[in-house]
Design a protein around this motif. Structure first.
Motif: not given
Length: 140
Positions: A47-53, A129-133, A136-140
Protein backbone atom coordinates in the motif's frame (compact mmCIF):
# COMPACT_ATOMS: atom_id res chain seq x y z
CA UNK A 1 -4.71 1.28 -4.30
CA UNK A 2 -2.00 -1.38 -3.96
CA UNK A 3 1.36 -0.67 -5.53
CA UNK A 4 3.80 -3.21 -6.93
CA UNK A 5 7.43 -3.61 -5.91
CA UNK A 6 9.74 -5.80 -7.97
CA UNK A 7 11.91 -8.41 -6.22
CA UNK A 8 14.51 -10.60 -7.94
CA UNK A 9 15.10 -14.13 -6.65
CA UNK A 10 18.50 -15.79 -7.16
CA UNK A 11 17.55 -19.13 -8.72
CA UNK A 12 20.92 -20.68 -7.92
CA UNK A 13 19.95 -20.66 -4.24
CA UNK A 14 16.86 -22.82 -4.86
CA UNK A 15 16.94 -26.61 -4.50
CA UNK A 16 15.09 -26.99 -7.80
CA UNK A 17 17.77 -25.04 -9.74
CA UNK A 18 19.49 -28.12 -11.28
CA UNK A 19 16.12 -29.52 -12.39
CA UNK A 20 15.06 -26.18 -13.81
CA UNK A 21 18.37 -25.81 -15.64
CA UNK A 22 18.06 -29.28 -17.16
CA UNK A 23 14.46 -28.62 -18.23
CA UNK A 24 15.45 -25.38 -19.96
CA UNK A 25 18.45 -26.97 -21.71
CA UNK A 26 16.10 -29.59 -23.19
CA UNK A 27 13.79 -26.91 -24.55
CA UNK A 28 14.74 -25.79 -28.09
CA UNK A 29 13.55 -22.24 -27.41
CA UNK A 30 16.44 -21.79 -24.97
CA UNK A 31 19.23 -23.45 -26.95
CA UNK A 32 22.18 -21.13 -27.33
CA UNK A 33 21.08 -19.03 -24.33
CA UNK A 34 23.32 -18.40 -21.31
CA UNK A 35 21.26 -20.16 -18.66
CA UNK A 36 23.70 -19.24 -15.88
CA UNK A 37 22.15 -15.77 -15.87
CA UNK A 38 18.65 -16.96 -14.99
CA UNK A 39 16.62 -14.60 -12.85
CA UNK A 40 13.13 -14.85 -11.44
CA UNK A 41 11.26 -11.61 -10.85
CA UNK A 42 8.18 -11.38 -8.65
CA UNK A 43 5.99 -8.42 -7.79
CA UNK A 44 5.10 -7.72 -4.17
CA UNK A 45 1.95 -5.74 -3.45
CA UNK A 46 2.15 -2.95 -0.93
CA UNK A 47 0.00 0.00 0.00
CA UNK A 48 1.41 3.38 -1.01
CA UNK A 49 1.86 5.82 1.86
CA UNK A 50 3.25 9.24 2.69
CA UNK A 51 6.59 8.96 4.47
CA UNK A 52 6.47 12.22 6.42
CA UNK A 53 2.76 12.98 6.71
CA UNK A 54 3.25 14.62 10.16
CA UNK A 55 5.73 17.07 8.69
CA UNK A 56 3.37 17.99 5.83
CA UNK A 57 0.47 18.47 8.26
CA UNK A 58 2.56 20.73 10.49
CA UNK A 59 3.76 22.77 7.50
CA UNK A 60 0.19 23.29 6.30
CA UNK A 61 -1.15 24.15 9.77
CA UNK A 62 1.67 26.64 10.34
CA UNK A 63 1.22 28.26 6.92
CA UNK A 64 -2.53 28.66 7.39
CA UNK A 65 -2.08 30.07 10.91
CA UNK A 66 0.66 32.49 9.90
CA UNK A 67 -0.58 33.56 6.46
CA UNK A 68 -4.32 32.91 6.41
CA UNK A 69 -5.00 36.47 5.21
CA UNK A 70 -2.71 35.99 2.19
CA UNK A 71 -4.59 32.93 0.86
CA UNK A 72 -6.46 34.16 -2.19
CA UNK A 73 -10.22 33.55 -2.03
CA UNK A 74 -13.13 34.36 -4.28
CA UNK A 75 -16.63 34.20 -2.79
CA UNK A 76 -15.43 31.90 0.03
CA UNK A 77 -13.57 29.56 -2.37
CA UNK A 78 -9.84 29.25 -1.75
CA UNK A 79 -7.92 29.68 -5.01
CA UNK A 80 -4.82 27.63 -4.24
CA UNK A 81 -2.76 26.21 -7.12
CA UNK A 82 -0.57 23.10 -7.04
CA UNK A 83 2.54 25.24 -6.73
CA UNK A 84 1.08 27.17 -3.79
CA UNK A 85 -0.14 24.01 -2.03
CA UNK A 86 3.23 22.30 -2.48
CA UNK A 87 4.85 25.34 -0.83
CA UNK A 88 2.32 25.22 2.03
CA UNK A 89 3.03 21.51 2.59
CA UNK A 90 6.80 21.93 2.35
CA UNK A 91 7.10 19.48 -0.56
CA UNK A 92 8.00 19.68 -4.24
CA UNK A 93 5.36 20.12 -6.92
CA UNK A 94 6.31 16.71 -8.32
CA UNK A 95 5.69 15.08 -4.91
CA UNK A 96 2.29 16.79 -4.72
CA UNK A 97 1.42 15.50 -8.19
CA UNK A 98 2.39 12.01 -7.04
CA UNK A 99 0.19 12.36 -3.93
CA UNK A 100 -2.73 13.49 -6.14
CA UNK A 101 -2.22 10.54 -8.51
CA UNK A 102 -2.17 8.14 -5.54
CA UNK A 103 -5.35 9.66 -4.11
CA UNK A 104 -3.83 11.18 -0.97
CA UNK A 105 -4.88 14.73 -1.93
CA UNK A 106 -7.88 15.64 -4.10
CA UNK A 107 -8.02 18.79 -6.24
CA UNK A 108 -11.35 20.59 -6.57
CA UNK A 109 -12.91 22.09 -9.66
CA UNK A 110 -13.43 25.80 -9.16
CA UNK A 111 -17.09 26.82 -8.99
CA UNK A 112 -16.30 30.21 -10.45
CA UNK A 113 -13.36 29.66 -12.80
CA UNK A 114 -13.98 27.00 -15.46
CA UNK A 115 -11.19 24.48 -16.05
CA UNK A 116 -9.25 25.65 -12.98
CA UNK A 117 -8.07 23.18 -10.37
CA UNK A 118 -7.95 24.52 -6.82
CA UNK A 119 -7.38 23.18 -3.33
CA UNK A 120 -8.98 23.88 0.02
CA UNK A 121 -6.62 23.90 2.99
CA UNK A 122 -9.24 22.42 5.35
CA UNK A 123 -10.03 19.58 2.92
CA UNK A 124 -6.33 18.81 2.32
CA UNK A 125 -5.63 18.85 6.06
CA UNK A 126 -8.53 16.44 6.64
CA UNK A 127 -7.29 14.11 3.86
CA UNK A 128 -3.77 14.05 5.31
CA UNK A 129 -5.04 13.44 8.84
CA UNK A 130 -7.24 10.58 7.55
CA UNK A 131 -4.23 9.10 5.78
CA UNK A 132 -2.22 9.41 8.99
CA UNK A 133 -4.85 7.63 11.08
CA UNK A 134 -5.28 4.85 8.47
CA UNK A 135 -1.53 4.24 8.45
CA UNK A 136 -0.82 5.02 12.13
CA UNK A 137 1.29 1.89 12.72
CA UNK A 138 3.63 2.89 9.87
CA UNK A 139 4.29 6.35 11.35
CA UNK A 140 5.32 5.21 14.83
Amino acid sequence: MPRRKQTTINLKELECYPTLLEELRNNHAYSGKDLTTLKLTVLDSYEATIKEVDKAIKHLQYYVAAKKNTIETFEDEQLISRVQLAKMLGISRQTLTSWINKGFVTPLKSKYLPNVETFNTDAVLKELQNHKSEHAEEHI
